[in-house]
Design a protein around this motif. Structure first.
Motif, PDB file in Angstrom:
ATOM      1  N   THR A 137       0.815  -1.221   0.000  1.00  0.00           N
ATOM      2  CA  THR A 137       0.000   0.000   0.000  1.00  0.00           C
ATOM      3  C   THR A 137       0.850   1.273   0.000  1.00  0.00           C
ATOM      4  O   THR A 137       0.399   2.321   0.457  1.00  0.00           O
ATOM      5  CB  THR A 137      -0.934   0.017   1.217  1.00  0.00           C
ATOM      6  OG1 THR A 137      -0.147  -0.083   2.425  1.00  0.00           O
ATOM      7  CG2 THR A 137      -1.915  -1.136   1.169  1.00  0.00           C
ATOM      8  N   ALA A 139       2.712   4.698  -1.055  1.00  0.00           N
ATOM      9  CA  ALA A 139       2.420   5.834  -1.936  1.00  0.00           C
ATOM     10  C   ALA A 139       3.706   6.170  -2.663  1.00  0.00           C
ATOM     11  O   ALA A 139       4.751   6.369  -2.032  1.00  0.00           O
ATOM     12  CB  ALA A 139       1.946   7.030  -1.111  1.00  0.00           C
ATOM     13  N   ALA A 153       4.396   1.579 -14.306  1.00  0.00           N
ATOM     14  CA  ALA A 153       3.345   1.590 -13.291  1.00  0.00           C
ATOM     15  C   ALA A 153       2.791   0.203 -12.957  1.00  0.00           C
ATOM     16  O   ALA A 153       2.547  -0.097 -11.789  1.00  0.00           O
ATOM     17  CB  ALA A 153       2.217   2.531 -13.708  1.00  0.00           C
ATOM     18  N   ASP A 157       2.721  -1.014  -9.205  1.00  0.00           N
ATOM     19  CA  ASP A 157       1.420  -1.289  -8.586  1.00  0.00           C
ATOM     20  C   ASP A 157       1.420  -2.543  -7.723  1.00  0.00           C
ATOM     21  O   ASP A 157       0.530  -2.712  -6.886  1.00  0.00           O
ATOM     22  CB  ASP A 157       0.343  -1.439  -9.672  1.00  0.00           C
ATOM     23  CG  ASP A 157      -0.098  -0.108 -10.250  1.00  0.00           C
ATOM     24  OD1 ASP A 157       0.187   0.934  -9.636  1.00  0.00           O
ATOM     25  OD2 ASP A 157      -0.722  -0.106 -11.340  1.00  0.00           O
ATOM     26  N   ALA A 160       2.430  -0.847  -4.423  1.00  0.00           N
ATOM     27  CA  ALA A 160       1.940   0.498  -4.135  1.00  0.00           C
ATOM     28  C   ALA A 160       0.435   0.598  -4.345  1.00  0.00           C
ATOM     29  O   ALA A 160      -0.113   0.000  -5.265  1.00  0.00           O
ATOM     30  CB  ALA A 160       2.642   1.522  -5.023  1.00  0.00           C
ATOM     31  N   ALA A 161      -0.202   1.357  -3.485  1.00  0.00           N
ATOM     32  CA  ALA A 161      -1.626   1.611  -3.654  1.00  0.00           C
ATOM     33  C   ALA A 161      -1.852   2.768  -4.616  1.00  0.00           C
ATOM     34  O   ALA A 161      -2.933   2.901  -5.197  1.00  0.00           O
ATOM     35  CB  ALA A 161      -2.265   1.936  -2.297  1.00  0.00           C
ATOM     36  N   ARG A 162      -0.805   3.593  -4.786  1.00  0.00           N
ATOM     37  CA  ARG A 162      -0.971   4.789  -5.605  1.00  0.00           C
ATOM     38  C   ARG A 162       0.363   5.211  -6.190  1.00  0.00           C
ATOM     39  O   ARG A 162       1.375   5.247  -5.489  1.00  0.00           O
ATOM     40  CB  ARG A 162      -1.536   5.917  -4.739  1.00  0.00           C
ATOM     41  CG  ARG A 162      -1.839   7.214  -5.435  1.00  0.00           C
ATOM     42  CD  ARG A 162      -2.583   8.166  -4.512  1.00  0.00           C
ATOM     43  NE  ARG A 162      -1.840   8.477  -3.286  1.00  0.00           N
ATOM     44  CZ  ARG A 162      -2.043   7.903  -2.103  1.00  0.00           C
ATOM     45  NH1 ARG A 162      -2.980   6.975  -1.976  1.00  0.00           N
ATOM     46  NH2 ARG A 162      -1.335   8.235  -1.051  1.00  0.00           N
ATOM     47  N   VAL A 163       0.367   5.519  -7.472  1.00  0.00           N
ATOM     48  CA  VAL A 163       1.542   6.083  -8.148  1.00  0.00           C
ATOM     49  C   VAL A 163       1.120   7.421  -8.734  1.00  0.00           C
ATOM     50  O   VAL A 163       0.226   7.476  -9.580  1.00  0.00           O
ATOM     51  CB  VAL A 163       2.050   5.166  -9.281  1.00  0.00           C
ATOM     52  CG1 VAL A 163       3.300   5.769  -9.907  1.00  0.00           C
ATOM     53  CG2 VAL A 163       2.335   3.761  -8.762  1.00  0.00           C
ATOM     54  N   THR A 164       1.733   8.488  -8.288  1.00  0.00           N
ATOM     55  CA  THR A 164       1.367   9.826  -8.753  1.00  0.00           C
ATOM     56  C   THR A 164       2.562  10.453  -9.458  1.00  0.00           C
ATOM     57  O   THR A 164       3.606  10.686  -8.840  1.00  0.00           O
ATOM     58  CB  THR A 164       0.949  10.732  -7.584  1.00  0.00           C
ATOM     59  OG1 THR A 164      -0.093  10.102  -6.835  1.00  0.00           O
ATOM     60  CG2 THR A 164       0.454  12.086  -8.102  1.00  0.00           C
ATOM     61  N   ARG A 165       2.405  10.702 -10.747  1.00  0.00           N
ATOM     62  CA  ARG A 165       3.475  11.393 -11.467  1.00  0.00           C
ATOM     63  C   ARG A 165       3.385  12.886 -11.160  1.00  0.00           C
ATOM     64  O   ARG A 165       2.374  13.524 -11.435  1.00  0.00           O
ATOM     65  CB  ARG A 165       3.359  11.160 -12.976  1.00  0.00           C
ATOM     66  CG  ARG A 165       4.460  11.892 -13.766  1.00  0.00           C
ATOM     67  CD  ARG A 165       4.357  11.648 -15.265  1.00  0.00           C
ATOM     68  NE  ARG A 165       5.397  12.426 -15.968  1.00  0.00           N
ATOM     69  CZ  ARG A 165       5.192  13.663 -16.457  1.00  0.00           C
ATOM     70  NH1 ARG A 165       3.997  14.244 -16.332  1.00  0.00           N
ATOM     71  NH2 ARG A 165       6.169  14.315 -17.053  1.00  0.00           N
TER      72      ARG A 165
END
Length: 296
Positions: A137, A139, A153, A157, A160-165
């Protein structure tokens, strides 16, 4: 995807396990080979040098201690993109994904060097600690070409719960510095609150219960109050690591002309903790700085 992973510390090991569980074929390298070999039972394949990874995989992921370690693993002798690798012409690797926390300016320098070899660079520091790595999970704050992040990604994933570019190369590292400034300042404030409660005869362990749902409630409050009021918890991160990150925050603030007085104070608290012999202690040791006798 076939991937390589360098750096099998507290974070790296569970991240690799999540990759393997997701079906990726993972080749691993660690300076201490025994740590890499612990993952053989999970399906990982061990190599002797980072150079070997470059010939076997499309992407190499890093999770090492600092900028010097990144430089050695990628560009040093026996490195992923070292001179010996470039001369052999056998490299297959197309991407470097750096989960380490290093200065944004250094990241941009390394990325430009890799680009001259035809390799894309994504700086992808993480937040969520060991529990997040184990649970998958984390970030991830990414910097790099949008196309490169999109390709990678699906692998990221897996843990990770979230991948933010956040932008181009270096943006991920800058975002992580923002994260560390918030985390360290908050944990320092929690330590001060715990010390105040204890000095006032209040059961500090009940602070999360009392503050639940209020503005002071947070994941950090619920995580660190138990660690500051009782023993026997697994470490989440060391004073030394956070001192390095806050020192980098100070450097980045100076370069950007940003005013960060709170981060500057936390930097001094971390230095004091290191001088007290707490460099390798868990981050919860902030309580030992503000109230040295708290656990007597």
């Amino acid at each position: 995807m076939e991937v390589g992973f360098c750096g099998l510390g507290l974070m790296g090991v569970p991240m690799v396990r999540r990759m393997l569980q997701a079906g990726h074929r993972v080749w691993v390298w660690n300076r201490t080979r025994a740590k890499a070999e612990t993952l053989i039972a999970d399906g990982a394949r061990v190599v002797d040098t980072p150079t070997e990874l470059a010939a076997r995989v499309e992407a190499v992921f890093l999770c090492v201690t600092d900028a010097h370690a990144v430089n050695e693993v990628v560009f040093g002798l026996g490195g992923v993109l070292g001179e010996d690798q470039a001369e052999s012409g056998a490299a297959r690797v197309r991407y470097i994904v750096d989960h380490s926390s290093i200065p944004p300016s250094t990241t941009r320098e390394y990325a430009a060097r890799a680009a001259r070899m035809g390799v894309g660079w994504v700086d992808a520091p993480v937040s969520g600690g060991v529990p997040g790595a184990v649970a998958g999970t984390l970030a991830v704050m990414a910097g790099g070409a949008a196309a490169d992040v999109a390709v990678l990604a699906p692998v990221i994933d897996s843990y990770a719960a979230r991948v933010t570019r956040m932008g181009e190369v270096g943006a991920g590292q800058t975002t992580k510095l923002c994260n560390q400034a918030i985390v360290c300042a908050t944990v320092a404030a929690i330590a001060e609150a715990v010390a105040l409660a204890q000095r006032s005869g209040i059961d500090a362990a009940r602070l999360p219960e009392a503050l639940a749902g209020g503005w002071a409630d947070s994941t950090l409050l619920r995580t660190f109050v138990p660690r500051m009021t009782s023993a026997g918890h697994e470490p989440l991160g060391s004073f030394r690591t956070f001192q390095k990150d806050i020192d980098t925050v100070a450097d980045a603030a100076r370069e950007a002309g940003a005013v960060m007085p709170v981060a500057g104070t936390v930097q001094q608290v971390l230095r004091l903790g290191a001088a007290m012999g707490l460099a390798h202690a868990d981050l919860a040791a902030f309580i030992e700085v503000v109230q040295p006798r708290a656990r007597d």
